[in-house]
Enzyme design. Structure first.
Site, short mmCIF file in Angstrom:
data_model
loop_
_atom_site.label_atom_id
_atom_site.label_comp_id
_atom_site.label_asym_id
_atom_site.label_seq_id
_atom_site.Cartn_x
_atom_site.Cartn_y
_atom_site.Cartn_z
CB THR A 1 3.90 -4.48 7.91
OG1 THR A 1 2.26 -4.77 8.20
CG2 THR A 1 3.55 -3.13 6.99
N GLY B 1 0.67 -1.06 -0.09
CA GLY B 1 -0.02 0.12 0.03
C GLY B 1 0.75 1.27 0.08
CD GLU C 1 5.09 5.91 7.23
OE1 GLU C 1 4.56 6.54 6.55
OE2 GLU C 1 4.57 5.64 8.53
CB THR D 1 7.90 -9.38 10.13
OG1 THR D 1 7.61 -9.09 11.38
CG2 THR D 1 7.17 -10.96 9.64
#
Length: 709
Positions: A473, A245, A670, A600
Site C-alpha cells: 500500500t 495480502g 478498500e 500511492t
C-alpha cells in the site's frame, strides 16, 4: 507542523507526492521476501492436502516416503505436536481450526491439510509429498450453496448484529409509489496475492523465531504463542516485505506446520504454499445471494428498505460475509430492515477479502438503487442525493463527515453525466452498444490502539519503529511523511522500521485502519520527541527515545459513524452478438480523509477500481458438487482482468479531513473496489436495456439475457 522552509514558506510532507522509500530495493531485488531469506541448515516442508471432501483418514503410508532421498520427517495426525485452539485471538475471534493442523483424523473439506513432508530440498519435499499415499473413509458431502438452503441462520459480523429492523416494512411498501423487489448474487472469489504465503520457523536460544509474509507480525506472534502454549515474549515474528495480502495473510496452516517441523527436527524449516494450495488454505470471499426490496414515494424518498444477504461458511469455523452492512450506512427509511445469514457447508473457511461485506453488498444495493431510479424516472444521482441520511440509519449516530454528495457532483461534472440520455440501448458505435453507470461507495474508517517509538540518532537523523505492515500500500512511505511533519524535519532524515513483533502492539494492515492507526501513534511519539529535544538546552539529543501508546486517545473518541465515501462512474461497450463487455473508462471521486501521499493513494484507489472490473466481468470460482473441489484452482482457470481489460481508470478526491484524527486520515485501502462492480453493471443495463443481477457478467450471460429480452 512543518518539514522545511523555502523562502519563509512552510513546506509539509503530508499531502505531497513521494516515491516509495523502499522502491529502489524492490525493483533491484535488494528487498527480500519471506521465501528468499537464507538460513543455515534450512529444511523444506511440503503440505499434503486431502483428496476427499468429507470423511476420516484411515491410514498414512509414510514408511516408503521416509525412505526416499533427503526426506527428514512426515508429520500427520498420528505424530504431530499437539496445539491448543481454545482461546480468543487478537481480533476477538476464535481461531479457524484449519490452522490446528494434524490434530485428528477428520477431513471437513477438500484440500484439508493431512500431512507435511520435510526434506533437505524443496524438490525432494515435493516429490515425496506427491508420493505419499493417504487412505480415507469417505462420507457424503454438501457443497451446494443456494438462496433457499434450509439450514441458514443469522449471526453478527464485522457490520454488527445479524438482524436489524425498524418500522412496518409491508405497510410502507404498500404505501410506496414505486417498489423494487429483486435478487442478486455474487460468486466465490479468491484474493491470491502475487507473493504466495511462506514462513520459516526455527528455535534460537529457547525463543521461537519466525520469518513470515503477513499483515501483522504481532497478530501472528500472539496466535502462535496461544497455539503452542508459549510465553508471548518467547515468540518473535518478522515480516519486512509483503507482496500483497488483501485479507488473506493472517494465521494460516503453513506457519503452524513450519513451527511443528522446526520443533521436531531442531533446525529451520520453511513451508510455502503453492498457488493451488492457496485456493484451499488462504481463505476466499463467500458467494452471496441477496434480496433487496425498496419503496419510494412520488418525490423519490425511500419509505421502505430491506436488504438480506446469505453467505456460506465451513463446518469447522463461523465467518460471515456481511453483505447487508452497506444498507446500514448508506440509506435510511421509515421501515428499514437488514439481515446477514450464513449456512454451513463442507467447504474451506472463507475469510476477510478486500472490502468484506461492502464489495458484494454494494453490488446488490447500488444495482437496486439504479433499478429504482429507472422505475421512478429520477436520475440515479439525484435519487441518491434525495436519500442522504442525517444520521446513521441503524445506529442513529452522527456522521463524523459525509461528503458523498460532493463526490457525486464533482464526478458528474468530470464524467459528463449531464449529457447522458437516461434511456437505455440508444447509443451505438458500430457493433458496440454504449452505456454509462454510477454507484455510491462507503467503507468504515476506524482506528485501533497502537504503539510507536521515535529515536533521535547521533547523526541527526531519526528512527521510527512501529509494528506496521506494508502489504504493497505504501504504508512505509506514508509513515515517513507523517513522522517528518511531526518532527519538523526533511523526509530524508527519517527512517521508518516496520514488520517486527518486538516493536510492540499495533494495528494489523486490514480494515482500512492500518495507516490511520499507525500514523496516530507515530505522530504522538514524534511530537513528544521534538518537544523533549526543544527542552534539552543544548544537550546533544542523540539516544533520546520516546514511546507512544494511543489506547487512551482512541478510546476517548466520541461515538460517531466514521466512513470514507465515494462515487464510481463507468462507461462500457457491449457487443450483444458475441456477449463481449468492454469497460472504456472509469472515474472514482472519493472523500477519504486527508490524503497522505497522493502518488500511492491514487494507486490504491485505481487498484481497487480495477479489481471491481474483475469482479464485474471475470472473477468466478466454481465448485464441483461431485468432488467438492474447485475447477481450475489456479490463475489460468480463475480469470482476472489483464492489461487488455483495463481502460482509462482515473481516481481523485475531494477535501475531507477527519477533525478527530491528528493527521486527518480516514482510510483508502478498500473503498476503491466498493461500488465499482455496480457502476459497471448499471452501465451494461444502460447500454443494452437488459439488467444483470448475477456476477460476473460473462459473454454467455449477455447473449442469453439479450435473447430473452
Amino acid at each position: 507542523m512543518t518539514t522545511t522552509t523555502t523562502g519563509g514558506t512552510a513546506v509539509r510532507a503530508v499531502g505531497t507526492a513521494h516515491s516509495r522509500v523502499e522502491g529502489r530495493d524492490k525493483v533491484t531485488g535488494a528487498a527480500r521476501y519471506a521465501a528468499e531469506i537464507p538460513f543455515t541448515e534450512l529444511a523444506y516442508g511440503w503440505l499434503v492436502l486431502s483428496t476427499v471432501t468429507r470423511g476420516r483418514i484411515s491410514s498414512v503410508e509414510d514408511a516408503p516416503v521416509l525412505a526416499m532421498p533427503g526426506v527428514l520427517a512426515v508429520l500427520h495426525h498420528g505424530n504431530a505436536p499437539r496445539v491448543d485452539i481454545d482461546y480468543v485471538g487478537m481480533l476477538g475471534m476464535r481461531p479457524d481450526p484449519t490452522v490446528a493442523v494434524f490434530q485428528h483424523d477428520r477431513v471437513p473439506h477438500a484440500g484439508w491439510p493431512v500431512a507435511l513432508v520435510v526434506a533437505e530440498t524443496s524438490e525432494q519435499a515435493r516429490e515425496a509429498a506427491e508420493a505419499l499415499v493417504v487412505h480415507y473413509e469417505e462420507e457424503p458431502h454438501d457443497v451446494a450453496f443456494s438462496a433457499g438452503h434450509a439450514d441458514a441462520y443469522s449471526m453478527p459480523g464485522p457490520a454488527g448484529p445479524g438482524v436489524t429492523g425498524k418500522g412496518d416494512l409491508e405497510a410502507q411498501l404498500a404505501a410506496s409509489s414505486f417498489v423494487l423487489d429483486a435478487e442478486y448474487s455474487t460468486p466465490e472469489e479468491h484474493h491470491n496475492p502475487m507473493e504466495p504465503h511462506a514462513a520459516t520457523a526455527h528455535w534460537d536460544g529457547g525463543r521461537l523465531e519466525v520469518v513470515d509474509s503477513n499483515q501483522g507480525t504481532i497478530w501472528v506472534a500472539a496466535e502462535l504463542a496461544s497455539l503452542f502454549s508459549l510465553d508471548p515474549a518467547s515468540v518473535h515474528v518478522r515480516s519486512e516485505h509483503v507482496g500483497g495480502g488483501f485479507g488473506s495473510k493472517g494465521v494460516r496452516a503453513h506457519q503452524v506446520a513450519a513451527v511443528m517441523a522446526a520443533t521436531v527436527l531442531s533446525r529451520p524449516v520453511r513451508v510455502a504454499m503453492t498457488r493451488r494450495q492457496m485456493f484451499s488454505l488462504a481463505g476466499y470471499r463467500s458467494p452471496t445471494t441477496q434480496r433487496v426490496r425498496l419503496g419510494v414515494d412520488a418525490a423519490g424518498r425511500l419509505l421502505a428498505l430491506e436488504h438480506s444477504c446469505l453467505s456460506l461458511t465451513s463446518t469447522v469455523h463461523e465467518f460471515i460475509e456481511s453483505g447487508a452492512g452497506p444498507a446500514r450506512v448508506m440509506y435510511d427509511a421509515p421501515a428499514h430492515h437488514t439481515a446477514n445469514r450464513v449456512v454451513r457447508l463442507d467447504v474451506p473457511s472463507p475469510t476477510f477479502m478486500r472490502a468484506p461485506g461492502e464489495a458484494p453488498g454494494s453490488f446488490a444495493l447500488e444495482s437496486a438503487l439504479d433499478e429504482l431510479a429507472e422505475k421512478s424516472g429520477i436520475d440515479p444521482i439525484e435519487l441518491r442525493v434525495r436519500n442522504e441520511p442525517e444520521v446513521g440509519p441503524v445506529s442513529g449516530l452522527p456522521f463524523s463527515s459525509r461528503n458523498l454528495t460532493a463526490c457525486f457532483r464533482e464526478g458528474a461534472r468530470r464524467f459528463g453525466w449531464a449529457d447522458r440520455d437516461p434511456r437505455p440501448g440508444l447509443r451505438r458505435e458500430g457493433r458496440w452498444l454504449l452505456g454509462t453507470g454510477t454507484a455510491a461507495a462507503s467503507f468504515f474508517a476506524g482506528a485501533a490502539p497502537s504503539t510507536a517509538a521515535a529515536t533521535a540518532e547521533a547523526d541527526g537523523t531519526f528512527t521510527v519503529r512501529i509494528n506496521a505492515a506494508d502489504i504493497g500500500t505504501g504504508a512505509r512511505t506514508a509513515l515517513t511523511l507523517v513522522a517528518a511533519d511531526a518532527l519538523q524535519v526533511p523526509t530524508d532524515r527519517v527512517r521508518v522500521r516496520i514488520g517486527d513483533s518486538d516493536f510492540g502492539q499495533a494495528m494489523i494492515a486490514g480494515g482500512s485502519m492500518g495507516t490511520r492507526s499507525w500514523a496516530w501513534a507515530v505522530t504522538a511519539a514524534a511530537e513528544e520527541l521534538r518537544e523533549r529535544m526543544a527542552l534539552s538546552d543544548g544537550i546533544p539529543p542523540e539516544g533520546i527515545t520516546v514511546r507512544s501508546d494511543t489506547t487512551a486517545a482512541v478510546g476517548a473518541l466520541a461515538q460517531k459513524e466514521r466512513h470514507s465515501f465515494g462515487a464510481q462512474f463507468a462507461e462500457v461497450a457491449v457487443d450483444v452478438a458475441t456477449g463481449e463487455v468492454r469497460v472504456r473508462r472509469m472515474l472514482g471521486i472519493f472523500a477519504a480523509g486527508k490524503i497522505v501521499n497522493p502518488l500511492t493513494a491514487r494507486g490504491q484507489f485505481t487498484g481497487g477500481m480495477i479489481w471491481g472490473i474483475s469482479m464485474a466481468l471475470h472473477e468466478e470460482a466454481v465448485r464441483d458438487r461431485n468432488t467438492g473441489a474447485l475447477y481450475g484452482a489456479d490463475l489460468a482457470g480463475y480469470h482476472v482482468a489483464s492489461n487488455a481489460d483495463v481502460p482509462l481508470v482515473e481516481a481523485d478526491w475531494v477535501d475531507d479531513p477527519d477533525p478527530d484524527d491528528p493527521v486527518g486520515i480516514k482510510g483508502i485501502g478498500e473503498i476503491g473496489i466498493v461500488g465499482a462492480a455496480a457502476a459497471i453493471a448499471n452501465a451494461v443495463w444502460h447500454a443494452t436495456g437488459v439488467r444483470h443481477r448475477q456476477l460476473p457478467i460473462r459473454p454467455d450471460r449477455v447473449i442469453r439475457a439479450d435473447a430473452h429480452a
